[in-house]
Design a protein around this motif. Structure first.
Motif, PDB file in Angstrom:
ATOM      1  N   ASN A  62      -8.150  44.025 -78.193  1.00  0.00           N
ATOM      2  CA  ASN A  62      -8.249  44.700 -77.935  1.00  0.00           C
ATOM      3  C   ASN A  62      -8.499  45.748 -79.009  1.00  0.00           C
ATOM      4  O   ASN A  62      -8.414  46.142 -79.896  1.00  0.00           O
ATOM      5  CB  ASN A  62      -6.834  44.794 -77.094  1.00  0.00           C
ATOM      6  N   LEU A  64      -7.281  49.861 -79.660  1.00  0.00           N
ATOM      7  CA  LEU A  64      -6.070  50.825 -79.078  1.00  0.00           C
ATOM      8  C   LEU A  64      -6.543  51.875 -79.576  1.00  0.00           C
ATOM      9  O   LEU A  64      -6.814  52.665 -80.921  1.00  0.00           O
ATOM     10  CB  LEU A  64      -4.692  50.470 -80.305  1.00  0.00           C
ATOM     11  N   VAL A 211      -6.746  45.089 -81.672  1.00  0.00           N
ATOM     12  CA  VAL A 211      -5.776  44.293 -82.183  1.00  0.00           C
ATOM     13  C   VAL A 211      -6.526  42.948 -81.571  1.00  0.00           C
ATOM     14  O   VAL A 211      -6.072  42.960 -80.560  1.00  0.00           O
ATOM     15  CB  VAL A 211      -4.296  45.177 -81.669  1.00  0.00           C
ATOM     16  N   LYS A 214      -2.108  41.717 -78.995  1.00  0.00           N
ATOM     17  CA  LYS A 214      -1.371  41.903 -79.219  1.00  0.00           C
ATOM     18  C   LYS A 214       0.147  42.191 -79.275  1.00  0.00           C
ATOM     19  O   LYS A 214       1.500  42.888 -79.334  1.00  0.00           O
ATOM     20  CB  LYS A 214      -1.826  42.787 -77.214  1.00  0.00           C
ATOM     21  N   TYR A 228      -1.647  48.864 -72.963  1.00  0.00           N
ATOM     22  CA  TYR A 228      -0.456  48.064 -73.016  1.00  0.00           C
ATOM     23  C   TYR A 228       0.993  47.842 -73.449  1.00  0.00           C
ATOM     24  O   TYR A 228       1.471  47.438 -74.046  1.00  0.00           O
ATOM     25  CB  TYR A 228      -0.818  46.972 -73.700  1.00  0.00           C
ATOM     26  N   LEU A 230       1.484  50.111 -76.473  1.00  0.00           N
ATOM     27  CA  LEU A 230       2.011  49.970 -77.275  1.00  0.00           C
ATOM     28  C   LEU A 230       1.492  50.753 -78.343  1.00  0.00           C
ATOM     29  O   LEU A 230       1.743  51.489 -78.448  1.00  0.00           O
ATOM     30  CB  LEU A 230       0.721  48.811 -78.025  1.00  0.00           C
TER      31      LEU A 230
END
Ligand code: PLP
Length: 407
Positions: A62, A64, A211, A214, A228, A230
């Motif tokens: 993913n 971020l 990432v 996660k 998420y 994060l």
């Protein structure tokens, strides 16, 4: 003005302005809200995430979106910390957003190893090998050094990590690499990779962190659970879309080829023009230790006795960044006089430019005198040949005038 500080920041593509308007004045909806307009915006963020994954050559994982790569680096490193007898590994060449954090972690009681650099500016792989073990939790090295342009061999670093500490995470600060030199995260098995929009013609204030897994990362801030959980906080939708727009307009291979050509043109003009104005100019190949001047090769140590010389330190790495030494003149003085003469260069990382000395250049073994006399020039792929030639001529004349003033 000729801008040769593109490692500091780049000029934004004008196309991004339209995107900014679209996502700030028309599609301005909060992607976390549940109305249909917001849902449409949130889908576009998901699309953007997929787009960045493909540009990074990642098969899984993913993105971020953050506010800057300083944030991405801090999130990657602090988010990977765990209690217990773990060890953390960094290189001596890291940007302050990683290096200063490594120092802070040391003060906080974490066991931190700082791996030195070789004279070509890359991470010393033997030294790296010697500190990796089954307690290593995180290895953080940069892709391209922001002061020297040295490119680390991520495949080798990742192979070492996989052999000696397969459970550890590999974080790469890719700020000077992404969108400039080819990146393939799938090939290199990297867990975390930071990048920053303003280094590739997107606006300032938007960046990203790749990432892979996660669940390996912890959030730094509590909040509404966006991204998420994060990286909470309303996404900078316009910034993310502008960063995507900038990438869509970049052909990495083509730009790399053109920048290599521009760097060569710059160096050749420096060599030729130095002769014109009666100073020396030496191309120092950091890999082989050879020096070349306009007429022929000279031995490695000869330049040490040479005065009135420009040393073009060719790292054989990224053509976007190069380090120049003006023997006998302070780099800072060169920078200011060049600025008055219409050429903008850098001293190194903008974040550390005001501090005395240069940790990275000193670590690769450059003597204090040469460190003080060095500047950083950094190109972008869209510069014209005439800008490059003019800048090199101004650099030579400025140096000559400064030498004359001093004598
Ligand atoms: N890492 C490297 C290698 C950089 O060159 C920079 C900026 O110069 C950063 C991190 C920090 O990026 P940002 O300005 O997005 O915080």
């Amino acid at each position: 003005m000729i801008y040769l500080d593109n490692a500091g920041t780049t000029k934004m593509f004008e196309k991004c302005i339209e995107v900014h308007k679209l996502y700030s004045c028309e599609n301005y909806f909060n992607p976390s809200a549940v109305n249909s307009y917001s849902v449409a915006v949130s889908k576009q963020i998901v699309d953007a995430e997929r787009y960045f994954l493909s540009r990074l050559g990642a098969k899984e994982g993913n993105i971020l979106f953050t506010g800057c790569a300083t944030e991405s680096n801090n999130l990657a490193i602090r988010g990977s910390l765990r209690n217990g007898k773990y060890e953390y590994v960094f290189s001596a060449g890291e940007h302050p957003s990683v290096f200063n954090l490594a120092k802070k972690l040391q003060l906080e009681g974490f066991l931190v190893h700082i791996v030195p650099l070789l004279s070509d500016g890359t991470v010393d792989l033997k030294a790296l090998e010697s500190v990796l073990n089954d307690k290593t939790r995180l290895v953080s090295v940069m892709h391209v050094n922001n002061e020297t342009g040295a490119v680390n061999d991520l495949e080798k670093i990742s192979a070492l990590k996989n052999k000696l500490c397969p459970k550890a995470f590999l974080h790469v600060d890719g700020v000077q690499g992404f969108m400039k030199i080819p990146v393939s995260l799938a090939k290199t098995n990297i867990d975390l990779y930071s990048f920053s929009g303003h280094k590739f013609h997107a606006p300032k204030g938007v960046a990203g962190l790749y990432v892979k897994n996660k669940s390996a990362l912890k959030n730094l801030f509590e909040g509404g659970g966006q991204q998420y959980s994060l990286r909470s906080g309303t996404e900078n939708v316009s910034g993310i879309m502008q960063m995507k727009c900038a990438c869509e307009n970049i052909d990495v291979e083509k730009n790399l080829e053109n920048t290599m050509r521009l760097q060569t043109l710059f160096n050749q003009t420096l060599l030729a023009e130095s002769k014109n104005v009666g100073i020396n100019s030496l191309l120092f190949d950091i890999k082989t230790g050879q020096c070349f001047d306009a007429v022929g090769a000279c031995q490695k140590d000869d330049w040490k006795n040479i005065e009135n010389s420009i040393l073009i330190r060719n790292y054989g790495g990224s053509p976007y960044i190069e380090n120049l030494v003006f023997v006998g003149v302070k780099g800072e003085t060169m920078l200011h006089v060049l600025d008055q003469n219409g050429v903008i260069v850098g001293l190194g990382s903008a974040c550390s430019a005001k501090k005395a000395g240069n940790r990275v250049l000193e670590n690769i073994g450059l003597s204090k005198d040469l460190v003080i006399s060095s500047i950083r020039v950094s190109f972008n792929a869209y510069m014209t040949d005439s800008e490059i030639v003019e800048a090199a001529k101004i650099v030579c004349k400025t140096y000559k005038n400064l030498l004359e003033r001093m004598n």
